[in-house]
Structures are given as C-alpha cells and as structure tokens.
Design a protein around this motif. Structure first.
Motif, PDB file in Angstrom:
ATOM      1  N   ARG A   1       0.822  -1.200   0.000  1.00  0.00           N
ATOM      2  CA  ARG A   1       0.000   0.000   0.000  1.00  0.00           C
ATOM      3  C   ARG A   1       0.862   1.259   0.000  1.00  0.00           C
ATOM      4  NH1 ARG A   1      -5.325   0.614   1.766  1.00  0.00           N
ATOM      5  NH2 ARG A   1      -5.203  -1.449   2.716  1.00  0.00           N
ATOM      6  N   THR A   2       1.903   1.233   0.800  1.00  0.00           N
ATOM      7  CA  THR A   2       2.793   2.390   0.886  1.00  0.00           C
ATOM      8  C   THR A   2       3.429   2.709  -0.466  1.00  0.00           C
ATOM      9  OG1 THR A   2       3.289   1.841   3.188  1.00  0.00           O
ATOM     10  CG2 THR A   2       4.816   3.318   2.051  1.00  0.00           C
ATOM     11  N   VAL A   3       3.900   1.658  -1.123  1.00  0.00           N
ATOM     12  CA  VAL A   3       4.573   1.861  -2.407  1.00  0.00           C
ATOM     13  C   VAL A   3       3.592   2.345  -3.468  1.00  0.00           C
ATOM     14  CG1 VAL A   3       5.827   0.711  -4.261  1.00  0.00           C
ATOM     15  CG2 VAL A   3       6.361   0.175  -1.882  1.00  0.00           C
ATOM     16  N   VAL A   4       2.417   1.714  -3.492  1.00  0.00           N
ATOM     17  CA  VAL A   4       1.435   2.103  -4.503  1.00  0.00           C
ATOM     18  C   VAL A   4       0.977   3.544  -4.276  1.00  0.00           C
ATOM     19  CG1 VAL A   4      -0.873   1.650  -5.402  1.00  0.00           C
ATOM     20  CG2 VAL A   4       0.663  -0.256  -4.895  1.00  0.00           C
ATOM     21  N   LYS A   5       0.760   3.893  -3.017  1.00  0.00           N
ATOM     22  CA  LYS A   5       0.338   5.251  -2.689  1.00  0.00           C
ATOM     23  C   LYS A   5       1.391   6.278  -3.119  1.00  0.00           C
ATOM     24  CE  LYS A   5      -1.700   7.852   1.149  1.00  0.00           C
ATOM     25  NZ  LYS A   5      -2.050   7.798   2.600  1.00  0.00           N
ATOM     26  N   ALA A   6       2.649   5.950  -2.830  1.00  0.00           N
ATOM     27  CA  ALA A   6       3.736   6.838  -3.233  1.00  0.00           C
ATOM     28  C   ALA A   6       3.783   6.980  -4.751  1.00  0.00           C
ATOM     29  CB  ALA A   6       5.066   6.314  -2.704  1.00  0.00           C
ATOM     30  N   GLY A   7       3.564   5.865  -5.446  1.00  0.00           N
ATOM     31  CA  GLY A   7       3.581   5.901  -6.905  1.00  0.00           C
ATOM     32  C   GLY A   7       2.500   6.789  -7.467  1.00  0.00           C
ATOM     33  N   MET A   8       1.337   6.760  -6.833  1.00  0.00           N
ATOM     34  CA  MET A   8       0.240   7.618  -7.298  1.00  0.00           C
ATOM     35  C   MET A   8       0.549   9.085  -7.041  1.00  0.00           C
ATOM     36  SD  MET A   8      -3.276   5.585  -6.299  1.00  0.00           S
ATOM     37  CE  MET A   8      -3.694   3.991  -7.028  1.00  0.00           C
ATOM     38  N   GLN A   9       1.104   9.369  -5.889  1.00  0.00           N
ATOM     39  CA  GLN A   9       1.417  10.757  -5.545  1.00  0.00           C
ATOM     40  C   GLN A   9       2.503  11.327  -6.457  1.00  0.00           C
ATOM     41  OE1 GLN A   9       2.360  10.346  -1.419  1.00  0.00           O
ATOM     42  NE2 GLN A   9       0.258  10.709  -0.723  1.00  0.00           N
ATOM     43  N   GLN A  10       3.429  10.469  -6.874  1.00  0.00           N
ATOM     44  CA  GLN A  10       4.514  10.930  -7.741  1.00  0.00           C
ATOM     45  C   GLN A  10       4.143  10.805  -9.215  1.00  0.00           C
ATOM     46  OE1 GLN A  10       7.626   8.916  -4.648  1.00  0.00           O
ATOM     47  NE2 GLN A  10       8.420   9.449  -6.659  1.00  0.00           N
ATOM     48  N   GLN A  11       2.880  10.548  -9.496  1.00  0.00           N
ATOM     49  CA  GLN A  11       2.373  10.505 -10.875  1.00  0.00           C
ATOM     50  C   GLN A  11       2.969   9.354 -11.687  1.00  0.00           C
ATOM     51  OE1 GLN A  11       0.021  12.661 -11.339  1.00  0.00           O
ATOM     52  NE2 GLN A  11       0.409  14.067  -9.646  1.00  0.00           N
ATOM     53  N   GLU A  12       3.635   8.425 -11.029  1.00  0.00           N
ATOM     54  CA  GLU A  12       4.115   7.252 -11.773  1.00  0.00           C
ATOM     55  C   GLU A  12       2.972   6.287 -12.048  1.00  0.00           C
ATOM     56  OE1 GLU A  12       7.388   5.303  -9.987  1.00  0.00           O
ATOM     57  OE2 GLU A  12       8.706   7.050 -10.023  1.00  0.00           O
ATOM     58  N   PHE A  13       2.047   6.251 -11.092  1.00  0.00           N
ATOM     59  CA  PHE A  13       0.867   5.388 -11.251  1.00  0.00           C
ATOM     60  C   PHE A  13      -0.365   6.247 -11.516  1.00  0.00           C
ATOM     61  CE2 PHE A  13       2.920   2.127  -8.187  1.00  0.00           C
ATOM     62  CZ  PHE A  13       3.787   1.749  -9.197  1.00  0.00           C
ATOM     63  N   ARG A  14      -1.345   5.611 -12.120  1.00  0.00           N
ATOM     64  CA  ARG A  14      -2.596   6.306 -12.379  1.00  0.00           C
ATOM     65  C   ARG A  14      -3.295   6.665 -11.081  1.00  0.00           C
ATOM     66  NH1 ARG A  14      -6.808   3.332 -15.576  1.00  0.00           N
ATOM     67  NH2 ARG A  14      -5.475   1.511 -15.230  1.00  0.00           N
ATOM     68  N   GLN A  15      -4.067   7.742 -11.147  1.00  0.00           N
ATOM     69  CA  GLN A  15      -4.820   8.174  -9.981  1.00  0.00           C
ATOM     70  C   GLN A  15      -6.145   7.418  -9.925  1.00  0.00           C
ATOM     71  OE1 GLN A  15      -2.888  10.448  -8.645  1.00  0.00           O
ATOM     72  NE2 GLN A  15      -3.983  10.761  -6.710  1.00  0.00           N
ATOM     73  N   GLN A  16      -6.290   6.526  -8.951  1.00  0.00           N
ATOM     74  CA  GLN A  16      -7.536   5.783  -8.808  1.00  0.00           C
ATOM     75  C   GLN A  16      -7.648   5.293  -7.373  1.00  0.00           C
ATOM     76  OE1 GLN A  16      -7.314   2.530 -11.566  1.00  0.00           O
ATOM     77  NE2 GLN A  16      -5.223   2.006 -11.054  1.00  0.00           N
ATOM     78  N   ASN A  17      -8.792   4.709  -7.075  1.00  0.00           N
ATOM     79  CA  ASN A  17      -9.054   4.258  -5.711  1.00  0.00           C
ATOM     80  C   ASN A  17      -7.949   3.316  -5.233  1.00  0.00           C
ATOM     81  OD1 ASN A  17     -10.236   2.232  -3.657  1.00  0.00           O
ATOM     82  ND2 ASN A  17     -11.680   3.933  -3.618  1.00  0.00           N
ATOM     83  N   LEU A  18      -7.354   3.658  -4.098  1.00  0.00           N
ATOM     84  CA  LEU A  18      -6.176   2.927  -3.636  1.00  0.00           C
ATOM     85  C   LEU A  18      -6.501   1.511  -3.201  1.00  0.00           C
ATOM     86  CD1 LEU A  18      -3.189   2.903  -2.975  1.00  0.00           C
ATOM     87  CD2 LEU A  18      -3.713   3.894  -0.738  1.00  0.00           C
ATOM     88  N   SER A  19      -7.522   1.360  -2.369  1.00  0.00           N
ATOM     89  CA  SER A  19      -7.849   0.028  -1.841  1.00  0.00           C
ATOM     90  C   SER A  19      -8.270  -0.923  -2.948  1.00  0.00           C
ATOM     91  CB  SER A  19      -8.971   0.138  -0.794  1.00  0.00           C
ATOM     92  OG  SER A  19      -8.491   0.766   0.375  1.00  0.00           O
ATOM     93  N   VAL A  20      -9.084  -0.434  -3.848  1.00  0.00           N
ATOM     94  CA  VAL A  20      -9.529  -1.274  -4.957  1.00  0.00           C
ATOM     95  C   VAL A  20      -8.332  -1.731  -5.778  1.00  0.00           C
ATOM     96  CG1 VAL A  20     -10.871  -1.335  -7.087  1.00  0.00           C
ATOM     97  CG2 VAL A  20     -11.791  -0.189  -5.061  1.00  0.00           C
ATOM     98  N   ALA A  21      -7.466  -0.782  -6.107  1.00  0.00           N
ATOM     99  CA  ALA A  21      -6.291  -1.110  -6.914  1.00  0.00           C
ATOM    100  C   ALA A  21      -5.374  -2.078  -6.172  1.00  0.00           C
ATOM    101  CB  ALA A  21      -5.536   0.165  -7.267  1.00  0.00           C
ATOM    102  N   LEU A  22      -5.195  -1.861  -4.883  1.00  0.00           N
ATOM    103  CA  LEU A  22      -4.293  -2.696  -4.098  1.00  0.00           C
ATOM    104  C   LEU A  22      -4.760  -4.146  -4.063  1.00  0.00           C
ATOM    105  CD1 LEU A  22      -1.771  -2.566  -2.241  1.00  0.00           C
ATOM    106  CD2 LEU A  22      -3.364  -2.410  -0.324  1.00  0.00           C
ATOM    107  N   HIS A  23      -6.020  -4.350  -3.710  1.00  0.00           N
ATOM    108  CA  HIS A  23      -6.530  -5.718  -3.637  1.00  0.00           C
ATOM    109  C   HIS A  23      -6.533  -6.387  -5.007  1.00  0.00           C
ATOM    110  CE1 HIS A  23      -8.014  -4.371   0.318  1.00  0.00           C
ATOM    111  NE2 HIS A  23      -7.953  -5.638   0.627  1.00  0.00           N
ATOM    112  N   ALA A  24      -6.838  -5.610  -6.032  1.00  0.00           N
ATOM    113  CA  ALA A  24      -6.851  -6.168  -7.384  1.00  0.00           C
ATOM    114  C   ALA A  24      -5.470  -6.654  -7.786  1.00  0.00           C
ATOM    115  CB  ALA A  24      -7.356  -5.123  -8.374  1.00  0.00           C
ATOM    116  N   VAL A  25      -4.477  -5.850  -7.487  1.00  0.00           N
ATOM    117  CA  VAL A  25      -3.115  -6.197  -7.882  1.00  0.00           C
ATOM    118  C   VAL A  25      -2.576  -7.368  -7.071  1.00  0.00           C
ATOM    119  CG1 VAL A  25      -0.766  -5.372  -7.630  1.00  0.00           C
ATOM    120  CG2 VAL A  25      -2.410  -4.014  -8.885  1.00  0.00           C
ATOM    121  N   LEU A  26      -2.879  -7.379  -5.794  1.00  0.00           N
ATOM    122  CA  LEU A  26      -2.406  -8.482  -4.952  1.00  0.00           C
ATOM    123  C   LEU A  26      -3.031  -9.810  -5.385  1.00  0.00           C
ATOM    124  CD1 LEU A  26      -2.246  -6.969  -1.348  1.00  0.00           C
ATOM    125  CD2 LEU A  26      -0.365  -7.675  -2.827  1.00  0.00           C
ATOM    126  N   LEU A  27      -4.308  -9.749  -5.748  1.00  0.00           N
ATOM    127  CA  LEU A  27      -4.948 -10.976  -6.198  1.00  0.00           C
ATOM    128  C   LEU A  27      -4.402 -11.417  -7.546  1.00  0.00           C
ATOM    129  CD1 LEU A  27      -6.966 -12.861  -5.017  1.00  0.00           C
ATOM    130  CD2 LEU A  27      -8.757 -11.759  -6.351  1.00  0.00           C
TER     131      LEU A  27
END
Lengths: 202, 202
Positions: A140-166
């Motif tokens: 979560r920390t890494v994904v959140k940082a990626g979104m803030q630094q515009q490396e990752f798309r801006q979208q719902n964090l929890s949804v994206a996190l669980h989707a990626v982990l699965l």
DNA sequence: ACGGAAACATACCTCATAGTATGCTTTTGC
DNA sequence: GCAAAAGCATACTATGAGGTATGTTTCCGT
C-alpha cells in the motif's frame, strides 16, 4: 510472537498444508493429515491444541514466508515503480516456492469466523489479520507513493491494491509443480505477473 | 441442459448462496440454509437430491449469470481492446449484482473433487467445468486476437488470461453491498477494474 | 544407568450433520 | 368434487470427524 518452530512442527505444517491444498481445509480431516505423515492423530494433537489452531498456524506461516521475503527488497532510494516490480516479483517467486501454504490462505480469503471458536483461536485469527495487514501495507505504501509521484494512475487505492495483490496470487489457482522443475519456469511466471501488475497500475 | 428453474428453486438457490457466502459452503449445513428460509430440510431435499447437487446448482447459476450477460456484448466489428473492455465491465457489474453466487464459485476454485461423490454429482461437476471453459474461451478468444493484432503485449496466453479474470473477480473478496446502494459505486468499481485489466494486457 | 519428561500410539467418547422414511397439507388434473 | 401428485414438515438413523484419556516408547539430563 515469533514462535520457534521445531523440526517436527514444521513437518506437520507441511503435511497439513498439502492435505488442505488438495482436499480443502474444511474437508480434510486430522486423520488425513496424520495418515499422510504415516502417523496418527496423537502426534498432531500433541503439538497443536485443535484443528483451528493447526490451520491458523499454516496461514500464519504462509504470510511469514512472503513477509520475510518481500520486506528486505524495499529500497527507499528507488522509485515506486522499481520497488513495486521487485516486490511483486519476489512475492510470486516466494508463493510458488511454498504453494500449499498460500493455497490455504486463499481458501479462507474473505470468510467470516467459524461457527464455534475458542479464546486461543481468536488470538490466532487476530494475529493472522495483523500479519496480513502488515504485509498489505508494504504494498500500500509503495502504490500510494507511486500515485502521488504521478508514476501510477490516480484511482481508488484500496480497490487497486486488492486487485493487484490478487493478480499476483493468480498462479496459486492453476500452477502445478512439475517433477523436473526448472527455476526458469517460475521465473517466467513471476516476471510476467509482476509486469502485468505494474502495467495495471501505471 | 438449460433447466427451467421454478420460483421456489430460485429462492432456495438464493438462500443457499447467501449462507455459503457467509459461512463457507462446507461449514454451512442444510439446516442453516433451510432456517434462513424459515423452513426445514424437507423443503430443500424435495428439490435437490443432495448437498453436493445444491452447491453445484449454485455454481452453475453463477456462471450462467456472467455467461448470458457477457456473451451478447461481444461485437466482431470492434477491436479486441474495445471488446475486452466492454466484456470486463459487464463481467464486474454482473458479478457485483449476484455476489453470493460468485463467492461460492471462488471458494471452490482450484479444488479437487470431494471425497465421496455420486454419479449424478459427477455430471454436474462436468457441466460446471464445461460452462466455465466456455466462459473463459469468450475472453481467451478476444485476448488472443488482441495479441495477434499487436494491441496487447506478447506473453503467455493462459497465464495472462487467468491473471486478468482473477483481477476482475477481486471485488468478490472485499465488496460488501451497502444499504443505500448507488449504482454509481458499482459502476466506478467496474470501470476501474476493467481499466486495470486492459492496462495489464496492453 | 536411571528417573522423568517429551513424543507419540491406541481406544474411546461425543456430537454435529447428511440423508431417509413417513405423514400432513395444498394444489392440480380431469 | 375427487383422486393423485406435488410441496413440505417431523422424527429418526447413521456415520464421520473433532477431541480426550490413557498407555507405551524414546530421548535427555545428571
């Protein structure tokens, strides 16, 4: 907290994980696990107070495997993208190396607490939840940082996190360890899945 | 093949799916399902010959829901990317609308056949496998076409397919239907997940 | 070497639950 | 309107699996 696990306990956990993977942790009986060890129930109940405690021990160890493997690869000097890719790759490779354990984990994913439960088992379930939260926060920390630094798309964090982990755990559902097992195969799977996960975020 | 389902059968299936979702299909008893209907076992065993047949019926209906919803959105005139996105979106939206059924499906994902089984239950399991293969092929065809037309990255097809399908099902593990349930919420989830799935392939 | 504790095996108990057999009520076909 | 079948409740059986009590062997410290 970090219980020392003796040789025999480790053997029992391995056998339990294999049985639970093959038959389902609810269907497989203690006798089945004992028989796969060439032993009887006495051996298991000497080391574990109940079946719930045994399955919890399996789930705890599963999370331990990935937690201890992925934690050291996080490098605060690198970018979120680089970190995530390394973490994802390590995760998949670790899971493929300890497959039965993680199959048990996914069997219990999103389930309510069992019908009857002892106080001790409640503690174990709380520890499982704590470990899983701790592990998820790693990503979560890494994904959140990626979104803030515009490396990752801006979208719902929890949804994206669980989707990626699965997505990273998808191999658990179909992967069957081959006899002549090349490391290249696992490497290829880990490479592809981590690549897909990264692309799903970017 | 396509059995007509009477009103009462549908009610029983709904109740069974809800119970199985909450407690797990192995833990929940027939009495639990009957009690959630304000009835007794007799009602259930009058319509279903065994518990295995009941759970199989739930799993079959789950696949039917998505199969009947996604099949008509495939348009051979559109590009693989457009097709995949529409299919993925419809899939997620349908799953969120019939959540208990699909939670039962995922509980049984990657499991071996139960210990003892009747001939009739064997047929049902075969039908489940057939339906799921048919549904997966729907996506497999589109993904394969996308790779051949260079719209999608060139990578192992089966690995990518299972990874993407599981990503689209990720909401099943955490989504909890809200009381004041806005369609917008489901829409947002479906939009995000289908977008992530598409990005994972491209 | 010996006493004791750990590491099992064996036999047994208990109970939840899948499944059945039967009877009652309602609907349906004619 | 009436027999017959469908729909469902009640009471019961049977068995598999979790758990326990106790006996038996192995291991270890001194």
């Amino acid at each position: 907290m970090f219980e020392e696990l003796s040789k025999t306990k480790s053997e029992i956990l391995d056998a339990a994980a294999s049985c639970f993977m093959a038959m389902g942790s609810d269907v497989a009986s203690i006798d089945d696990v004992a028989h796969s060890l060439g032993a009887t129930k006495g051996r298991i109940y000497h080391h574990f107070p109940s079946k719930g405690a045994l399955t919890s021990a399996v789930r705890i160890r599963a999370t331990m495997f990935t937690l201890e493997a992925v934690t050291p690869v996080v490098d605060s000097a690198k970018t979120p993208s680089e970190n995530f890719r390394a973490m994802a790759y390590t995760h998949v490779l670790t899971v493929l190396g300890t497959l039965p354990y993680h199959k048990v984990v996914l069997q219990h994913a999103g389930m309510r607490t069992p019908k009857s439960i002892t106080a001790h088992e409640r503690e174990l379930l709380a520890e499982i939840h704590s470990l899983r939260t701790q592990y998820e926060d790693l990503f979560r920390t890494v994904v959140k940082a990626g979104m803030q630094q515009q490396e990752f798309r801006q979208q719902n964090l929890s949804v994206a996190l669980h989707a990626v982990l699965l997505l990273l755990n998808s191999s658990v559902f179909w992967y069957i360890p081959r006899d002549g097992e090349q490391k290249t195969t696992r490497h290829d799977i880990a490479e592809q899945l981590s690549g897909m996960a990264l692309a799903a975020l970017a």
